[in-house]
Design an enzyme around this catalytic site. Sequence first.
Site, PDB file in Angstrom:
ATOM      1  N   GLU A  97      31.344 -36.092  64.968  1.00 42.84           N
ATOM      2  CA  GLU A  97      30.666 -37.126  65.761  1.00 42.84           C
ATOM      3  C   GLU A  97      31.600 -38.238  66.214  1.00 42.84           C
ATOM      4  O   GLU A  97      31.540 -38.690  67.356  1.00 42.84           O
ATOM      5  CB  GLU A  97      29.494 -37.727  64.967  1.00 42.84           C
ATOM      6  CG  GLU A  97      28.297 -36.806  64.815  1.00 42.84           C
ATOM      7  CD  GLU A  97      28.436 -35.826  63.657  1.00 42.84           C
ATOM      8  OE1 GLU A  97      29.420 -35.916  62.898  1.00 42.84           O
ATOM      9  OE2 GLU A  97      27.545 -34.962  63.510  1.00 42.84           O
ATOM     10  N   HIS A 155      18.631 -38.657  56.423  1.00 43.43           N
ATOM     11  CA  HIS A 155      18.264 -38.085  57.724  1.00 43.43           C
ATOM     12  C   HIS A 155      17.084 -38.798  58.357  1.00 43.43           C
ATOM     13  O   HIS A 155      16.437 -38.259  59.244  1.00 43.43           O
ATOM     14  CB  HIS A 155      17.919 -36.594  57.573  1.00 43.43           C
ATOM     15  CG  HIS A 155      19.099 -35.707  57.362  1.00 43.43           C
ATOM     16  ND1 HIS A 155      19.875 -35.755  56.245  1.00 43.43           N
ATOM     17  CD2 HIS A 155      19.643 -34.747  58.157  1.00 43.43           C
ATOM     18  CE1 HIS A 155      20.843 -34.862  56.336  1.00 43.43           C
ATOM     19  NE2 HIS A 155      20.738 -34.240  57.493  1.00 43.43           N
TER      20      HIS A 155
END
Lengths: 460, 336
Positions: free
Chosen positions: A193, A262
């Site tokens: 990322e 998450h």
Amino acid sequence: MPTEILMPALSPTMEEGTLAKWLVKEGDNVAPGDVIAEIETDKATMEVEAVDEGTVGKLLVPAGTDNVKVNEPIAILLEDGEDAGSINGAVSAPPPAQAEAPAAETPAPEAPAAVAPAALEIAQDPDVPAGTEFTELTVREALRDAMAEEMRRDETVFLMGEEVAYYQGAYKVSQGLLDEFGDRRVIDTPITEHGFAGVGVGAAFGGLRPIVEFMTFNFAMQAIDQIINSAAKTRYMSGGQMGCPIVFRGPNAAAARVAAQHSQDYSSWYAHVPGLKVIAPWTAADAKGLLKAAIRDPNPVVFLEHELLYGKRFDVPKLDDYVLPIGRARVVKEGADVTLVSHSRGMEYVMEAVAALEGVGIGAEAIDLRTLRPLDTGTVINSVRKTNRCVTVEEGWPVCGIGAELSATLMSEAFDDLDAPVLRVSAKDVPLPYAANLEKMALPQVADIIAAAKAVCYKE
Amino acid sequence: MATAPKAASRRRAAAPAPKEELLKYYRDMLLIRRFEERAGQLYGQGLIGGFCHLYIGQEAVIVGIEAALEDGDQVITGYRDHGHMLAMGMSADGVMAELTGREGGYSKGKGGSMHMFSTEKNFFGGHGIVGAQVPIGTGLALANKYKGTDRVSFTFFGDGASNQGQVFEAMNMAALWKLPVIYVIENNQYAMGTSVTRATAETHLYRRGAAFNIPGEEVDGMDVLAVKAAAEKAIAHARAGKGPIVLEMKTYRYRGHSMSDPAKYRTREEVPDAREHHDPIEHVKKMLLDAKFANEDELKAIDKEIRAEVTEAAEFAQSSPEPAPEELYTDVLAEA
């Protein structure tokens, strides 16, 4: 002309220091780069180098002197052919004025308001012409259509991210795009990322319009340095030269039973940052119209989607080019008694609460912020001027959240219109738990909204 | 270019260069040296604030690379950026005025020493976060390839940044997608105060891309001709669509990491030794004198011209006004 060598500042905070040692004596020749003295600062002992060529004419401050002020002359340097006799004039010369001059030249602005940012002129939603057909689309399809339409329209738009191409999107948002646009414009990235966010920023600096998909914004924490330090700040730091037209998009906030790492809602994190625009839509029509606007915007846009909304169906106008203004909230339902403000999935809770409140005789006005930066405070303030009460709803944590920002704004801008303190409904101040019962408790509940709305209306 | 990383011999015999070329390198490197000395002086007078990282000692790296690149090739680097900007043709006035935080600076005084840009000169910064420019430079290369140009992105970073995770992430993507990026590692041997040997398990930094099959070469970064020759080879590689390449420039900074660094982590002999035996400007000066391309007086005249240019820049940097208060709120967002 003889040159004065001044006591140098050797750290951002140094005001004075000790001239510990001279490494040259009068009559020595020096060249640029030669070490001429050692100076003790508050932090360290530093070497001072000569900048000009010449002969040391006079040492004005003896070695070992404490508290020598920055910019005080410490020695005189003579040019070729000058003798010590020419020093007199120089020593009595006033200290250089340039250090204090610049600050004094610019008067402070008379009032902060004089330089306040101009209020943004934000257009209203375009009128949907009478007779326009509506199609029912999922948020997922609306997002895909928005990207496909913009990629057809502008060759510089491309999509990159994990699993966006061959896998057709981890949440199937990019379904079909690879087939239509090929792997030059729909690019699968490795799971890096930080790296691919930076590559996206560089591509934007290089004249492209990247859409960078994060599989979830939780993983964008790896990349947040590039989003904030590189994408958001560079225009300002370059005096307006460097543009960064890029969209960072993906699901944000809680999904279902995926636990704390998450499930975070980053709304307030990104909304905090000047140089970004931040969008968090609820409906499919807004998702489509605002994603198209985000892709066309010349600024970095953080586009926060919601996994639990991807499959929801909404009516979307069948128009060739449905683009909505960034920075405009929407009054979803009018009401006279209390204003409920939220965004993204929070609107699902709000709309349930609105129906329930109607049953107990409370007319709630529902506002979907849609954009979090710039925040459309005008629409919220106007509503509160009518209802005199406000409850904010978000899936993020309460501390320094979107609700906190709205409360502060209402206190300063609509204090006299409030008949009750603004109440905030948010996620509980804990990492999101995995267990089904605890997870439910940690997220905002419709019942919490109803209770808060009743409380601000002073009803049981 | 071999695909396996291979070290070049240090200080290889450079091919003789013509007079005009050598004079240009001499002038360009001297401009950086004198500019930096003056910047150090202005810092000492309190006219430059914050951090100020000088490039003195490393001049041959950017000057040699600039000599090899062509119009449209991009340069991006970290915070030790003054030399890169001057070599790319940005004006000494504009750079110095940015250092003093004035309206006439490249970023109107809003960026400072570490954050300057010139899209006109293909200089993409000036980045303050160690290593962040590496993915960004890789993205510039992605844009070049996407648009079908054959331009190359020169992405500079230091030995310190070469340990950052995002450097490896970027290298992987560059190799995977065969992007035209040349990673120039300016190994000045110290990441702030930590020497390469104390920070890096593999000290041959030209091998940084080995895990991704990116070729690398070690170059004498104190020799402008060696730098230029290596850059030319690297450009040919990148333009031919063969993907990224790493050039490790062995160089040395004479000054501390920033103006407030006393540099006590190295021995007293180290700096004078580098200055005396490896100085990049003295090296070119010697070539000019030995080949009788110039005499001492002619070189002195060049020095004088450069001093005048730098003095003028310093004066501009002090006379240019501070940015207007209205500038506080401009350039945050572009008009949609």
